[in-house]
Design an enzyme around this catalytic site. Structure first.
Site, short mmCIF file in Angstrom:
data_model
loop_
_atom_site.label_atom_id
_atom_site.label_comp_id
_atom_site.label_asym_id
_atom_site.label_seq_id
_atom_site.Cartn_x
_atom_site.Cartn_y
_atom_site.Cartn_z
N SER A 201 0.81 -1.22 0.00
CA SER A 201 0.00 0.00 0.00
C SER A 201 0.84 1.27 0.00
CB SER A 201 -0.94 0.01 1.21
OG SER A 201 -1.79 -1.11 1.19
N HIS A 247 0.65 4.40 4.32
CA HIS A 247 -0.09 5.10 3.26
C HIS A 247 0.35 6.56 3.17
CE1 HIS A 247 -3.68 2.06 3.38
NE2 HIS A 247 -2.49 1.47 3.37
#
Length: 296
Positions: A201, A247
């Site tokens: 991610s 993230h």
């Protein structure tokens, strides 16, 4: 005053449009054939820019040999398979996930990101603090479930493919890896040291950030990528058991590197682009060193 007004139908019809993308206005023309070309289609030549057809036609008289080498907007070489690195990255992640399923938790525990974990039964301590820096990278190729890997691989394919085509293989790979490392580093700094983390991610969010910069550079409609980013950020902070640090770290790195990739001056392009990668890597190393010193 009326004679100076702009935006009349006659003026609109005179605005040139890219011959490959009829919906894109442009003021740039191929120096050979004079066809209008948008920033995505223009190829650096010794003088001005050329269209892809003229480039494929050969260097021609009066042009330097390098003018016949197609270049992306970031200066990368145009290749026959512009999505090869994306395919390889997806393949590696899928192969590693199969290894996780086959070898069990022992394999995952050996390569996931973890700052410092003590195992009383084994009498050992493992993690980045013990010199296992490789976890910052290997964790970006691991996934925790079928949903996890499916979501990340679909995002990588949809976002990564077009971005690789725009940047070129080397720049795209550097962006992906450095963004992933930046996400891991921020997770290491903020998250609890015994909290495991894994997933692509961080790298994927780096691609999101760079794509937003690229679309802004090409004057594309920003609403689709902004909506996609907002949705992903809502999921990041609204869904439990997600390492939001990865993230955010990947996104910030992607924006910084994306800006360097597409806005670097042509005469110092490689220096600026790879220099930015080196600076972000230096920040990753510094954060890791400081956090390690804090935990040991």
């Amino acid at each position: 005053m009326d004679d100076q007004a702009s935006g009349s139908p006659q003026d609109a019809r005179r605005v040139p449009f890219c011959y490959r993308h009829p919906d894109r206005e442009t003021g740039i023309h191929c120096t050979r054939c004079e066809r209008p070309i948008c920033p995505e289609c223009m190829v650096d030549a010794s003088v001005g820019f050329q269209c892809p057809e003229c480039v494929r036609g050969g260097s021609g008289s009066g042009h330097a040999p390098t003018a016949s080498m197609p270049r992306t907007i970031a200066g990368g070489t145009v290749v026959a398979d512009p999505r090869l690195i994306t395919k390889i990255l997806v393949g590696i992640c899928l192969a590693v996930f199969l290894a996780q399923l086959s070898l069990g938790d022992g394999f995952t525990d050996r390569f996931q990101l973890i700052g410092r974990a003590y195992f009383p039964l084994l009498g050992s301590v493992e993690g980045v603090t013990e010199g296992q820096w490789y976890r910052l990278l290997t964790a970006t190729f691991l996934h925790g479930s079928y949903i996890h890997i499916i979501f990340n691989m679909l995002s990588l394919w949809w976002i990564g493919g077009p971005l690789e085509e725009a940047l070129g293989r080397a720049r795209y790979l550097a962006l992906y890896l450095v963004s992933g490392l930046a996400g891991s580093a921020l997770t290491y700094v903020i998250a609890a040291p015994n909290q495991g983390s894994l997933g692509a991610s961080g790298a994927v969010f780096g691609l999101f950030g760079a794509t937003a910069v690229l679309m802004r550079r090409l004057n594309y409609d920003m609403r689709p990528i902004i909506a996609l980013l907002v949705i992903n950020l809502i999921i990041t902070f609204g869904w439990g058991n997600i390492a939001w640090e990865a993230h955010v770290g990947g996104l910030v790195a992607g924006v910084v590197l994306g800006y360097a990739m597409v806005h670097a001056p042509r005469e110092r392009r490689a220096l600026v682009q790879y220099g930015a990668c080196a600076l972000v890597l230096a920040a990753v190393v510094l954060m890791t060193l400081l956090r390690t010193a804090q935990l040991t």
